[in-house]
Design an enzyme around this catalytic site. Structure first.
Site, PDB file in Angstrom:
ATOM      1  N   CYS A 152       6.876   3.333  -7.797  1.00 22.56           N
ATOM      2  CA  CYS A 152       6.805   2.795  -6.433  1.00 22.56           C
ATOM      3  C   CYS A 152       5.496   2.036  -6.213  1.00 22.56           C
ATOM      4  CB  CYS A 152       6.860   3.911  -5.401  1.00 22.56           C
ATOM      5  SG  CYS A 152       8.009   5.222  -5.764  1.00 22.56           S
ATOM      6  N   ASP A 153       4.402   2.567  -6.740  1.00 19.94           N
ATOM      7  CA  ASP A 153       3.087   2.108  -6.301  1.00 19.94           C
ATOM      8  C   ASP A 153       2.264   1.376  -7.363  1.00 19.94           C
ATOM      9  OD1 ASP A 153       3.671   3.281  -3.856  1.00 19.94           O
ATOM     10  OD2 ASP A 153       2.878   5.218  -4.474  1.00 19.94           O
ATOM     11  N   CYS A 185       4.118   8.554  -7.501  1.00 17.86           N
ATOM     12  CA  CYS A 185       5.215   7.692  -7.952  1.00 17.86           C
ATOM     13  C   CYS A 185       4.689   6.390  -8.539  1.00 17.86           C
ATOM     14  CB  CYS A 185       6.146   7.400  -6.782  1.00 17.86           C
ATOM     15  SG  CYS A 185       7.488   6.308  -7.226  1.00 17.86           S
TER      16      CYS A 185
END
Ligand code: NAP
Length: 307
Positions: free
Chosen positions: A135-136, A132
């Site tokens: 997200c990261d 992701c």
């Protein structure tokens, strides 16, 4: 009392089915799962969803979908469904918290990210390995990272990750990309994106519990080399989330739900929409469209089969 409509899954397909069945006054129950919102929750800018000329962030779009469904009476339960029973009507849908009877069921459980299959990949997930970018990506500011895959997802994420990382190496197993030409061009034009073609990641190294590098094999020469980096993103496609339905519904050989005549599955009164039954188009807008189809099919089925 049996619910008129139970929807399993909360991506664009599930929430669109909820908007339509809600507006038909069927008071749908949506099992959104513990990780609600589907794959768009893992996306940044969505620029190809009609109606948003400037684009919209994936999570914001999904929040809008949910609010719209709730506005028309959908009930959203943030629980995972663990079992379904389609052997007698009304059907049974069991979640981690409750068991519900349903006159119709709409399945929109989507698909999940594929992994490389390395032992180190699972162990280092969240410690430098990620599926992701949204997200990261933030955690890799000023660092060197790599992404595996040659499709649109890999290109989109590679470009997105250059907002944070100094260098993003795309590692692809063939010598040509699967991604659309426009996405390829964006990556080729990005000075922070580099390519390693005909290559596979064969090991992920760690230091102090975090990714410190990878071993890459050139699939033509079989030569192996070590690349130092701190993050590895995996963007190699998806597997349909159909484990719950194996042996209960007809599936294609690749595991996706087989639909015929709109959204109808092999069981009367059970409908499927979105990526769980679509391995061709797999777009948010096609998922939403098929969610609408499933809602209309369910509504008509109820009209015909129940009093
Ligand atoms: P995809 O198109 O199936 O591409 C998967 C890529 O991963 C391929 O390049 C494939 O290699 C590679 N791959 C698969 N298994 C592998 C393995 N075990 N090891 C190494 N590499 C592996 O998946 P996607 O990129 O996630 O896209 C899915 C769909 O969503 C597509 O229809 C895409 O167009 C769409 N999408 C659109 C957008 C957009 O328009 N903004 C963004 C994202 C996704 P091969 O090429 O050799 O098969």
């Amino acid at each position: 009392m049996a619910r008129e409509v139970v929807i399993i899954g909360s991506g664009p397909a599930g929430y669109t089915a909820a908007v339509y069945t809600g507006r038909a006054l069927l008071e749908p129950l949506v099992f959104a799962g513990s990780l609600s919102g589907g794959q768009l929750m893992l996306t940044t800018d969505v620029e190809n969803y009609p109606g948003f000329p400037e684009g919209i962030m994936g999570p914001e779009l999904m929040e809008n979908f949910r609010k719209q469904a709730e506005r028309f009476g959908a009930e959203v339960a943030y629980e995972d469904v663990i079992e379904v029973d389609f052997s007698s009507h009304p059907y049974k849908v069991k979640s981690t918290a409750q068991e519900i009877e349903a006159k119709t069921v709409i399945i929109s459980t989507g698909a999940s990210a594929k992994m490389l299959g390395l032992e180190s990949e699972g162990r280092l997930m969240g410690h430098g390995v990620s599926t992701c970018a949204t997200c990261d990506g933030f955690f890799f500011r000023g660092q060197e990272i790599a992404i595996v895959g040659g499709g649109d997802s890999a290109m989109e994420e590679a470009n997105f990750l250059t907002r944070f990382a100094d260098k993003v190496t795309v590692i692809h197993r063939r010598d040509s990309l699967r991604a659309s030409k426009i996405m390829q061009q964006k990556s080729f034009d990005n000075p922070k994106v580099e390519f390693l073609f005909d290559s596979a990641v064969t090991e992920i190294f760690e230091q102090d519990g975090k990714v410190s590098g990878i071993e890459v094999e050139n699939l033509k020469s079989n030569e192996k080399s070590k690349v130092e980096l701190s993050g590895l993103f995996i963007a190699i496609g998806h597997t349909p989330n159909t484990q719950l339905f194996e042996g209960k519904l007809e599936l294609h050989d690749n595991g996706y739900i087989r639909c015929g005549d709109g959204s109808r599955t092999s069981i009367e009164g059970v409908f499927a929409c979105g990526d769980v039954q679509d391995f061709t188009y797999r777009q948010a807008v096609t998922a939403a469209g098929s969610g609408c189809m499933a809602a209309l099919d369910a509504e008509r089925w109820l009209e015909k089969n129940t009093s």
